[in-house]
Design a protein around this motif. Structure first.
Motif, PDB file in Angstrom:
ATOM      1  N   SER A 187      -3.671  -1.425  39.599  1.00 44.51           N
ATOM      2  CA  SER A 187      -3.162  -2.324  38.481  1.00 44.51           C
ATOM      3  C   SER A 187      -3.294  -3.708  38.902  1.00 44.51           C
ATOM      4  O   SER A 187      -2.967  -4.538  38.146  1.00 44.51           O
ATOM      5  CB  SER A 187      -1.300  -1.954  38.590  1.00 44.51           C
ATOM      6  OG  SER A 187      -1.150  -0.546  37.997  1.00 44.51           O
ATOM      7  N   PHE A 188      -3.932  -4.060  40.144  1.00 41.81           N
ATOM      8  CA  PHE A 188      -4.305  -5.358  40.379  1.00 41.81           C
ATOM      9  C   PHE A 188      -5.731  -5.278  40.825  1.00 41.81           C
ATOM     10  O   PHE A 188      -6.037  -5.379  42.038  1.00 41.81           O
ATOM     11  CB  PHE A 188      -3.367  -5.642  41.726  1.00 41.81           C
ATOM     12  CG  PHE A 188      -1.633  -5.648  41.359  1.00 41.81           C
ATOM     13  CD1 PHE A 188      -1.066  -6.616  40.855  1.00 41.81           C
ATOM     14  CD2 PHE A 188      -1.146  -4.345  41.479  1.00 41.81           C
ATOM     15  CE1 PHE A 188       0.345  -6.852  40.510  1.00 41.81           C
ATOM     16  CE2 PHE A 188       0.033  -4.603  41.314  1.00 41.81           C
ATOM     17  CZ  PHE A 188       0.780  -5.664  40.911  1.00 41.81           C
ATOM     18  N   PRO A 189      -6.767  -5.163  40.005  1.00 38.73           N
ATOM     19  CA  PRO A 189      -8.188  -5.104  40.280  1.00 38.73           C
ATOM     20  C   PRO A 189      -8.618  -6.218  40.828  1.00 38.73           C
ATOM     21  O   PRO A 189      -9.298  -6.182  41.655  1.00 38.73           O
ATOM     22  CB  PRO A 189      -8.661  -5.076  38.797  1.00 38.73           C
ATOM     23  CG  PRO A 189      -7.750  -5.546  37.794  1.00 38.73           C
ATOM     24  CD  PRO A 189      -6.250  -5.031  38.497  1.00 38.73           C
ATOM     25  N   ASP A 190      -8.056  -7.542  40.725  1.00 35.30           N
ATOM     26  CA  ASP A 190      -8.407  -8.697  41.413  1.00 35.30           C
ATOM     27  C   ASP A 190      -8.154  -8.810  42.759  1.00 35.30           C
ATOM     28  O   ASP A 190      -8.971  -9.121  43.518  1.00 35.30           O
ATOM     29  CB  ASP A 190      -7.921  -9.943  40.838  1.00 35.30           C
ATOM     30  CG  ASP A 190      -8.405 -10.417  39.245  1.00 35.30           C
ATOM     31  OD1 ASP A 190      -9.295  -9.899  38.741  1.00 35.30           O
ATOM     32  OD2 ASP A 190      -7.624 -11.254  38.692  1.00 35.30           O
ATOM     33  N   GLU A 191      -7.195  -8.074  43.290  1.00 34.43           N
ATOM     34  CA  GLU A 191      -6.838  -8.098  44.481  1.00 34.43           C
ATOM     35  C   GLU A 191      -7.760  -6.902  45.307  1.00 34.43           C
ATOM     36  O   GLU A 191      -8.318  -7.372  46.423  1.00 34.43           O
ATOM     37  CB  GLU A 191      -5.205  -7.630  44.765  1.00 34.43           C
ATOM     38  CG  GLU A 191      -4.262  -8.466  44.253  1.00 34.43           C
ATOM     39  CD  GLU A 191      -2.890  -7.860  44.585  1.00 34.43           C
ATOM     40  OE1 GLU A 191      -2.763  -6.882  45.397  1.00 34.43           O
ATOM     41  OE2 GLU A 191      -1.826  -8.482  44.021  1.00 34.43           O
ATOM     42  N   ILE A 192      -8.173  -5.921  44.688  1.00 31.07           N
ATOM     43  CA  ILE A 192      -9.126  -5.029  44.978  1.00 31.07           C
ATOM     44  C   ILE A 192     -10.530  -5.522  45.272  1.00 31.07           C
ATOM     45  O   ILE A 192     -11.173  -5.519  46.460  1.00 31.07           O
ATOM     46  CB  ILE A 192      -9.039  -3.817  44.211  1.00 31.07           C
ATOM     47  CG1 ILE A 192      -7.772  -3.000  44.176  1.00 31.07           C
ATOM     48  CG2 ILE A 192     -10.334  -2.847  44.682  1.00 31.07           C
ATOM     49  CD1 ILE A 192      -7.764  -1.706  43.384  1.00 31.07           C
ATOM     50  N   GLN A 193     -10.940  -6.419  44.178  1.00 27.63           N
ATOM     51  CA  GLN A 193     -12.309  -7.125  44.266  1.00 27.63           C
ATOM     52  C   GLN A 193     -12.196  -7.916  45.456  1.00 27.63           C
ATOM     53  O   GLN A 193     -13.210  -8.234  46.199  1.00 27.63           O
ATOM     54  CB  GLN A 193     -12.433  -7.679  42.963  1.00 27.63           C
ATOM     55  CG  GLN A 193     -13.882  -8.195  42.917  1.00 27.63           C
ATOM     56  CD  GLN A 193     -14.131  -9.017  41.455  1.00 27.63           C
ATOM     57  OE1 GLN A 193     -13.031  -9.074  40.577  1.00 27.63           O
ATOM     58  NE2 GLN A 193     -15.292  -9.379  41.182  1.00 27.63           N
ATOM     59  N   LYS A 194     -11.109  -8.926  45.786  1.00 27.33           N
ATOM     60  CA  LYS A 194     -11.089  -9.876  46.672  1.00 27.33           C
ATOM     61  C   LYS A 194     -10.903  -9.319  48.105  1.00 27.33           C
ATOM     62  O   LYS A 194     -10.894  -9.891  49.078  1.00 27.33           O
ATOM     63  CB  LYS A 194     -10.284 -10.988  46.330  1.00 27.33           C
ATOM     64  CG  LYS A 194     -10.490 -11.572  45.030  1.00 27.33           C
ATOM     65  CD  LYS A 194      -9.265 -12.850  44.609  1.00 27.33           C
ATOM     66  CE  LYS A 194      -9.462 -13.531  43.412  1.00 27.33           C
ATOM     67  NZ  LYS A 194      -8.372 -14.388  42.952  1.00 27.33           N
ATOM     68  N   GLY A 195     -10.645  -8.046  48.122  1.00 28.21           N
ATOM     69  CA  GLY A 195     -10.065  -7.364  49.375  1.00 28.21           C
ATOM     70  C   GLY A 195      -8.838  -8.142  50.054  1.00 28.21           C
ATOM     71  O   GLY A 195      -8.665  -7.972  51.203  1.00 28.21           O
ATOM     72  N   GLN A 196      -8.166  -8.635  49.059  1.00 25.46           N
ATOM     73  CA  GLN A 196      -6.909  -9.072  49.540  1.00 25.46           C
ATOM     74  C   GLN A 196      -5.408  -8.848  48.791  1.00 25.46           C
ATOM     75  O   GLN A 196      -4.751  -9.305  48.157  1.00 25.46           O
ATOM     76  CB  GLN A 196      -6.697 -10.779  49.210  1.00 25.46           C
ATOM     77  CG  GLN A 196      -7.956 -11.423  50.045  1.00 25.46           C
ATOM     78  CD  GLN A 196      -7.899 -12.934  49.368  1.00 25.46           C
ATOM     79  OE1 GLN A 196      -7.480 -13.303  48.339  1.00 25.46           O
ATOM     80  NE2 GLN A 196      -8.892 -13.696  50.047  1.00 25.46           N
TER      81      GLN A 196
END
Length: 223
Positions: A32-41
């Motif tokens: 539900s937090f795709p930006d976090e997955i993309q950034k690895g953070q």
């Protein structure tokens, strides 16, 4: 902080088949937090499953807003909502009486020759589970309220209880399934330390917080 909720779609067989273990719910939350997955953070996300009025809900507490279309992946379309939690936290004051709900994994360590540092095992009786929460109340910023006997005006019983206890599957494996003790408490508390309670409400209590444990919520007790 943001508090979000979505009704879980229990009528869709494909969705319910996918959500057969807590690891699947964890993945749902994380995606539900795709930006976090993309950034690895990836940040810490607290969540739990609530059952209210015959419906199941996924409740989520997070530092940033989830992407609602992803948060509705296994939910009923149009039921996902999110709101700021900080304004609510700022209203807490010492002495307030609150009704709370907590889903947690009450455990303790035992001596085990095969584990030099001890082995963590669940509390299994209601008395043990309630004592586990009582022992953590002061450090968590609250006290558990005691009911008074109106007729004799004596204090005799803490105003909280275990309302459910089950053993959901943590992960599926080929040979065996690992299960975890899940306990839900409900009752009354009094705010004793606002800073500590805010930390508890945002960081959680106990173990296995990534798998639906540790999230406590409070609302004012009706006068």
């Amino acid at each position: 902080m943001y508090l979000s909720r979505v009704e879980i779609d229990t009528t869709n067989r494909r969705k319910t088949r996918d959500l057969s273990h807590l690891g699947a719910y964890h993945n749902w939350v994380e995606h539900s937090f795709p930006d976090e997955i993309q950034k690895g953070q990836r940040q810490r996300h607290l969540w739990r499953i609530d059952r209210l009025n015959g419906k199941n809900y996924l409740l989520l507490l997070s530092p940033t807003r989830p992407v609602l279309k992803d948060f509705e992946r296994y939910g009923v379309a149009g039921t996902a909502v999110t709101k700021s939690y900080d304004a609510w936290l700022d209203q807490l004051e010492t002495g307030m009486v609150m009704r709370f709900r907590l889903t947690a994994n009450p455990t303790h360590s035992i001596i085990d020759p095969e584990h030099p540092k001890g082995r963590v095992v669940p509390h299994v009786t209601i008395e043990q589970q309630k004592k586990w929460l009582e022992d953590r109340a002061t450090r968590a910023g609250f006290e558990l309220i005691r009911r008074s006997n109106v007729e004799s005006d004596t204090i005799h019983k803490l105003a909280f209880d275990v309302v459910s206890h089950d053993w959901p599957v943590l992960h599926h494996h080929t040979e065996t399934s690992v299960r975890m003790s899940r306990v839900t408490f409900e009752g009354l508390l009094r705010v004793k330390d606002v800073t500590a309670l805010k930390r508890t409400l945002t960081m959680g209590i106990g173990r296995e917080r990534a798998f639906g444990m540790g999230l406590m919520t409070v609302i004012p007790e009706a006068q």
